[in-house]
Motif scaffolding. Structure first.
Motif, mmCIF file in Angstrom:
data_model
loop_
_atom_site.group_PDB
_atom_site.id
_atom_site.type_symbol
_atom_site.label_atom_id
_atom_site.label_comp_id
_atom_site.label_asym_id
_atom_site.label_seq_id
_atom_site.Cartn_x
_atom_site.Cartn_y
_atom_site.Cartn_z
ATOM 1 N N ARG A 13 -1.937 27.325 37.162
ATOM 2 C CA ARG A 13 -1.812 26.582 38.421
ATOM 3 C C ARG A 13 -3.078 26.743 39.276
ATOM 4 O O ARG A 13 -3.608 25.773 39.825
ATOM 5 C CB ARG A 13 -0.577 27.043 39.198
ATOM 6 N N VAL A 14 -3.578 27.971 39.370
ATOM 7 C CA VAL A 14 -4.798 28.243 40.141
ATOM 8 C C VAL A 14 -5.973 27.454 39.546
ATOM 9 O O VAL A 14 -6.737 26.820 40.270
ATOM 10 C CB VAL A 14 -5.101 29.762 40.173
ATOM 11 N N MET A 18 -8.136 24.425 41.335
ATOM 12 C CA MET A 18 -9.584 24.515 41.519
ATOM 13 C C MET A 18 -10.308 23.355 40.831
ATOM 14 O O MET A 18 -11.333 22.890 41.309
ATOM 15 C CB MET A 18 -10.112 25.853 40.981
ATOM 16 N N LYS A 19 -9.752 22.901 39.721
ATOM 17 C CA LYS A 19 -10.401 21.856 38.926
ATOM 18 C C LYS A 19 -10.283 20.479 39.580
ATOM 19 O O LYS A 19 -11.239 19.712 39.601
ATOM 20 C CB LYS A 19 -9.777 21.828 37.527
ATOM 21 N N VAL A 36 -11.925 33.313 42.134
ATOM 22 C CA VAL A 36 -10.724 34.109 41.901
ATOM 23 C C VAL A 36 -10.929 34.973 40.655
ATOM 24 O O VAL A 36 -11.655 34.581 39.746
ATOM 25 C CB VAL A 36 -9.473 33.193 41.767
ATOM 26 N N LEU A 37 -10.293 36.144 40.674
ATOM 27 C CA LEU A 37 -10.345 37.033 39.503
ATOM 28 C C LEU A 37 -8.978 37.090 38.835
ATOM 29 O O LEU A 37 -7.945 37.008 39.498
ATOM 30 C CB LEU A 37 -10.742 38.453 39.907
ATOM 31 N N LEU A 84 -13.076 32.830 37.797
ATOM 32 C CA LEU A 84 -13.449 31.425 37.955
ATOM 33 C C LEU A 84 -14.240 31.340 39.243
ATOM 34 O O LEU A 84 -13.799 31.860 40.281
ATOM 35 C CB LEU A 84 -12.211 30.536 38.080
ATOM 36 N N TYR A 85 -15.391 30.715 39.166
ATOM 37 C CA TYR A 85 -16.236 30.562 40.343
ATOM 38 C C TYR A 85 -16.604 29.089 40.474
ATOM 39 O O TYR A 85 -17.101 28.479 39.533
ATOM 40 C CB TYR A 85 -17.512 31.411 40.214
#
Length: 166
Positions: A13-14, A18-19, A36-37, A84-85
Motif C-alpha cells: 500500500r505504501v 508513493m508510485k 520510508v524504511l 524507498l526514496y
C-alpha cells in the motif's frame, strides 16, 4: 535463493501510494511519503513498514531541511533495511521524480541479517512493479554523498538533487 519471507500488505500500500502521483489537494500531498524504511518483523517471516522511519512531503521545510540527509540518518548503522526514496532531481532538460529502491546492507550488520535480507530482496522487489532504479548500499561512505544517487538516477546529466546543486 528465496527465504520464504512474505511482504506485508501495508508495504504494498505504501509503495502504491508513493508510485501513483494523482492530482491531490495540498493536504494530501503533504501526507505523501518522501521516504520510508522497511524491515523484517521480529519473527523474520514478513517484511513490514518500519515504525517511525519515514519522511513526509509535508515535513520538508518544516521539520526537515534536507530530505536526502534526513533519509540517510534514518538508516541503522548496524543492521540491514530496504528503503524507498522519492528522488526529485533536475537534468539540463527537465525536472524529474523517480522512486529508488534501496537495499541497505552495512558492513557491520550481522552476517545472518545480511543473508536473510539479501535472500528476501526479490520478494519485496517483485511487489514493487515499475521501479526504475535499484541501489545496494554497503555503508555510509556510499550513501552520504548525494552525487552517488545522482549517478544512479541519470549519470552525469543530473545537475541538482532535492533542489541542491551537485
Amino acid at each position: 535463493m528465496a527465504s520464504g519471507v512474505t511482504v506485508n500488505d501495508e508495504v504494498i500500500r505504501v509503495f502504491n501510494d508513493m508510485k501513483v502521483r494523482k492530482s491531490s489537494t495540498q493536504d494530501e500531498v503533504k501526507k505523501r511519503k518522501k521516504a520510508v524504511l522497511f524491515c523484517l518483523s521480529e519473527d523474520r517471516k514478513k517484511i513490514i513498514v518500519e515504525e517511525g522511519k519515514q519522511i513526509l512531503v509535508g515535513d520538508i521545510g518544516e521539520t526537515v531541511d534536507d530530505p536526502y540527509a534526513c533519509f540517510v540518518k534514518l538508516l541503522p548503522l548496524n543492521d540491514c533495511r530496504y528503503g524507498l526514496y522519492d528522488a526529485t532531481y533536475e537534468t539540463k532538460e527537465s525536472k524529474k521524480e523517480d522512486l529508488v529502491f534501496i537495499f541497505w546492507a552495512p558492513e557491520n550488520a550481522p552476517l545472518k541479517s545480511k543473508m536473510i535480507y539479501a535472500s528476501s530482496k526479490d520478494a519485496i522487489k517483485k511487489k514493487f512493479t515499475g521501479i526504475k532504479h535499484e541501489w545496494q548500499v554497503n555503508g555510509l561512505d556510499d550513501i552520504q554523498d548525494r552525487t552517488t544517487l545522482a549517478e544512479k538516477l541519470g549519470g552525469n546529466v543530473v545537475i541538482s538533487l532535492e533542489g541542491k546543486p551537485l
